[in-house]
Design an enzyme around this catalytic site. Structure first.
Site, PDB file in Angstrom:
ATOM      1  N   GLU A 270       0.809  -1.236   0.000  1.00  0.00           N
ATOM      2  CA  GLU A 270       0.000   0.000   0.000  1.00  0.00           C
ATOM      3  C   GLU A 270       0.838   1.280   0.000  1.00  0.00           C
ATOM      4  O   GLU A 270       0.633   2.179   0.809  1.00  0.00           O
ATOM      5  CB  GLU A 270      -0.964  -0.034   1.186  1.00  0.00           C
TER       6      GLU A 270
ATOM      7  N   GLU B 151      -6.243 -10.727  -1.208  1.00  0.00           N
ATOM      8  CA  GLU B 151      -7.020 -10.533   0.038  1.00  0.00           C
ATOM      9  C   GLU B 151      -8.528 -10.455  -0.256  1.00  0.00           C
ATOM     10  O   GLU B 151      -9.253  -9.666   0.305  1.00  0.00           O
ATOM     11  CB  GLU B 151      -6.566  -9.263   0.766  1.00  0.00           C
TER      12      GLU B 151
HETATM   13  O1  G3I Z   1      -8.500  -7.274  19.190  1.00  0.00           O
HETATM   14  C1  G3I Z   1      -7.231  -6.728  19.578  1.00  0.00           C
HETATM   15  C2  G3I Z   1      -7.315  -6.121  20.940  1.00  0.00           C
HETATM   16  O2  G3I Z   1      -7.625  -7.148  21.884  1.00  0.00           O
HETATM   17  C3  G3I Z   1      -5.988  -5.494  21.293  1.00  0.00           C
HETATM   18  O3  G3I Z   1      -6.068  -4.829  22.532  1.00  0.00           O
HETATM   19  C4  G3I Z   1      -5.572  -4.519  20.233  1.00  0.00           C
HETATM   20  C5  G3I Z   1      -4.165  -4.019  20.519  1.00  0.00           C
HETATM   21  O4  G3I Z   1      -3.681  -3.374  19.348  1.00  0.00           O
HETATM   22  O5  G3I Z   1      -5.544  -5.164  18.954  1.00  0.00           O
HETATM   23  C6  G3I Z   1      -6.799  -5.682  18.593  1.00  0.00           C
HETATM   24  O6  G3I Z   1      -6.650  -6.328  17.359  1.00  0.00           O
HETATM   25  C7  G3I Z   1      -6.702  -5.496  16.231  1.00  0.00           C
HETATM   26  C8  G3I Z   1      -7.371  -6.374  15.188  1.00  0.00           C
HETATM   27  O7  G3I Z   1      -7.272  -5.804  13.917  1.00  0.00           O
HETATM   28  C9  G3I Z   1      -8.822  -6.591  15.551  1.00  0.00           C
HETATM   29  O8  G3I Z   1      -9.407  -7.401  14.537  1.00  0.00           O
HETATM   30  C10 G3I Z   1      -5.289  -5.142  15.851  1.00  0.00           C
HETATM   31  O9  G3I Z   1      -4.751  -4.193  16.716  1.00  0.00           O
HETATM   32  C11 G3I Z   1      -5.226  -4.621  14.433  1.00  0.00           C
HETATM   33  O10 G3I Z   1      -3.870  -4.576  14.009  1.00  0.00           O
HETATM   34  C12 G3I Z   1      -5.937  -5.593  13.511  1.00  0.00           C
HETATM   35  O11 G3I Z   1      -6.043  -4.992  12.259  1.00  0.00           O
HETATM   36  C13 G3I Z   1      -5.602  -5.782  11.179  1.00  0.00           C
HETATM   37  C14 G3I Z   1      -5.152  -4.767  10.122  1.00  0.00           C
HETATM   38  O12 G3I Z   1      -4.831  -5.416   8.902  1.00  0.00           O
HETATM   39  C15 G3I Z   1      -3.905  -4.034  10.598  1.00  0.00           C
HETATM   40  O13 G3I Z   1      -2.859  -4.964  10.773  1.00  0.00           O
HETATM   41  C16 G3I Z   1      -6.750  -6.645  10.657  1.00  0.00           C
HETATM   42  O14 G3I Z   1      -7.075  -7.668  11.592  1.00  0.00           O
HETATM   43  C17 G3I Z   1      -6.349  -7.227   9.310  1.00  0.00           C
HETATM   44  O15 G3I Z   1      -7.410  -7.971   8.745  1.00  0.00           O
HETATM   45  C18 G3I Z   1      -5.962  -6.107   8.363  1.00  0.00           C
HETATM   46  O16 G3I Z   1      -5.594  -6.666   7.132  1.00  0.00           O
HETATM   47  C19 G3I Z   1      -5.220  -5.691   6.137  1.00  0.00           C
HETATM   48  C20 G3I Z   1      -3.994  -6.216   5.401  1.00  0.00           C
HETATM   49  O17 G3I Z   1      -2.948  -6.485   6.315  1.00  0.00           O
HETATM   50  C21 G3I Z   1      -3.574  -5.229   4.312  1.00  0.00           C
HETATM   51  N1  G3I Z   1      -4.705  -4.958   3.410  1.00  0.00           N
HETATM   52  C22 G3I Z   1      -5.919  -4.473   4.093  1.00  0.00           C
HETATM   53  C23 G3I Z   1      -6.368  -5.482   5.132  1.00  0.00           C
HETATM   54  C24 G3I Z   1      -7.654  -5.050   5.792  1.00  0.00           C
HETATM   55  O18 G3I Z   1      -7.457  -3.849   6.491  1.00  0.00           O
END
Ligand code: G3I
Length: 370
Positions: free
Chosen positions: A160, A279
């Protein structure tokens, strides 16, 4: 009640919902087998706890997929996993366990993502600066890619790097002003690929991005910016092998235009690049609550999109972002206003195939062999 902006109230839903559309399939085989029959890889992302602790899900994952990409565990920091707990530490435990799962079930393993502006650990902002950024990048890529050398199908080397909306960018090239850009300039992308190629000459090295799927001004600008970036990298001799198209699709979009998407894929392939759909999911948060209608529209989006992209011989893989509605980031990121569970993926929360599964199966059965 859906918001007033919903296509449902504008009665445009009929353009998407064809009640008599045929989603039947010739034979019920795992998606990985239907894809492999055409020399295409089918896989999905998953998280550590899903493949290690949810036996029912893990079994379905191994049955349906031929590739696993960790949703969190190979990012610098995401969810409850810290690949990089500190500037001098790497914690490969979760990703190693997932690689072990992949190898046990004869799955390919894919890395996501080495260089990104999101999911950076808290220490990054305090520690990384103009003087040390190149060394921090080199240390990260050499250590992580080196750790999995020879065992990785592909890496999202840079993720990205183009602005969300290139039309709003101050830069003609549409590059995001990420920390990496600010510290190292636009050549950070070339540098990342060169370090990765040296660390694992056998891995397919991918530039991964989103927002090129529709015939909107923004998506067309993104296509132009990504093509421009790929052309510049190829002209410099950057060791880039493929474009990753994330394909986070919208069930309510009326802007899908097969012709212009097909042309974009042709232009990418003409750069001697492979293409991976990396994805894929279909956001149904703006679709009607009725599950039969919603599933039909979502399946139609999967099949219409894949019938276009699989027509391009350079497309070698289709990877969904999650395999089952039981685990999708969309639940948290794009919840429905009616609080109904979202249904973006091929399997439902009980791991049963939905029409979206049929749509993927049909797309693999109907495309040509690579
Ligand atoms: O649920 C936890 C929480 O318990 C904790 O306290 C907190 C601490 O940071 O994190 C929480 O989890 C978050 C999670 O999403 C919840 O589903 C994470 O922080 C957060 O990083 C995570 O976001 C992920 C995001 O990328 C950023 O890494 C998503 O799961 C993931 O599906 C998403 O995937 C991205 C690809 O990597 C790149 N393309 C877009 C795609 C969708 O956004």
């Amino acid at each position: 009640m859906l918001g007033s902006r919903s296509i449902f109230q504008n009665h445009k839903l009929s353009a998407l919902d064809t009640p008599n559309r045929d989603f039947s399939i010739k034979e019920w085989l795992p998606l990985k087998e239907l894809a492999a029959d055409k020399n295409i890889l089918f896989g999905a992302s998953a998280r550590y706890n899903q493949v290690i602790s949810d036996e029912q899900f893990a079994a379905l994952f191994a049955q349906e997929c031929s590739l696993l990409v960790p949703e969190w565990e190979l990012k610098w920091s995401a969810g409850d996993h810290q690949l990089r707990p500190s500037p001098n530490e790497f914690d490969f435990s979760a990703a190693d366990a997932m690689l072990n799962f992949a190898q046990t079930h004869n799955l390919l393993f894919r890395g996501h993502a080495l260089i990104w502006h999101e999911s950076l650990p808290r220490w990054f902002q305090q520690v990384v600066n103009h003087q040390n950024a190149a060394n921090v990048m080199k240390h990260h890529i050499e250590t992580v890619v080196g750790h999995y050398k020879g065992r990785m199908h592909s890496w999202d080397v840079v993720n990205e790097a183009i602005e969300y909306d290139p039309l709003a960018s101050q830069r003609a090239d549409g590059l995001r002003r990420t920390p990496w850009f600010e510290f190292l300039g636009p050549d950070y992308i070339d540098l990342a690929f060169r370090i990765a190629a040296k660390a694992d000459p056998d891995a397919l090295l991918v530039y991964n991005d989103f927002g090129i799927d529709y015939n909107t001004a923004m998506d067309k600008a993104k296509r132009r910016a990504i093509l421009g970036l790929l052309k510049r990298l190829k002209a410099k001799g950057t060791p880039i092998h493929a474009l990753g198209i994330q394909a986070h699709l919208r069930g309510d979009s009326l802007d899908f235009d097969p012709k212009s998407l097909r042309q974009f894929l042709k232009e990418v392939a003409a750069l001697d690049l492979k293409i991976l759909i990396t994805e894929m999911d279909v956001n149904d948060s703006k679709l009607p609550a009725d599950i039969q209608r919603r599933d039909r529209i979502v399946a139609g989006v999967y099949e219409d999109y894949l019938s276009v992209v699989l027509d391009e011989p350079a497309v070698i893989a289709v990877i969904t972002w999650g395999l089952s509605d039981r685990y999708t980031y969309l639940s948290k990121f794009f919840p429905r206003s009616d609080h109904q569970p979202v249904r973006p993926l091929p399997l439902d929360t009980n791991l049963q195939p939905k029409l979206a599964w049929n749509a993927l199966a049909r797309a693999f059965q109907q495309t040509h062999k690579r």
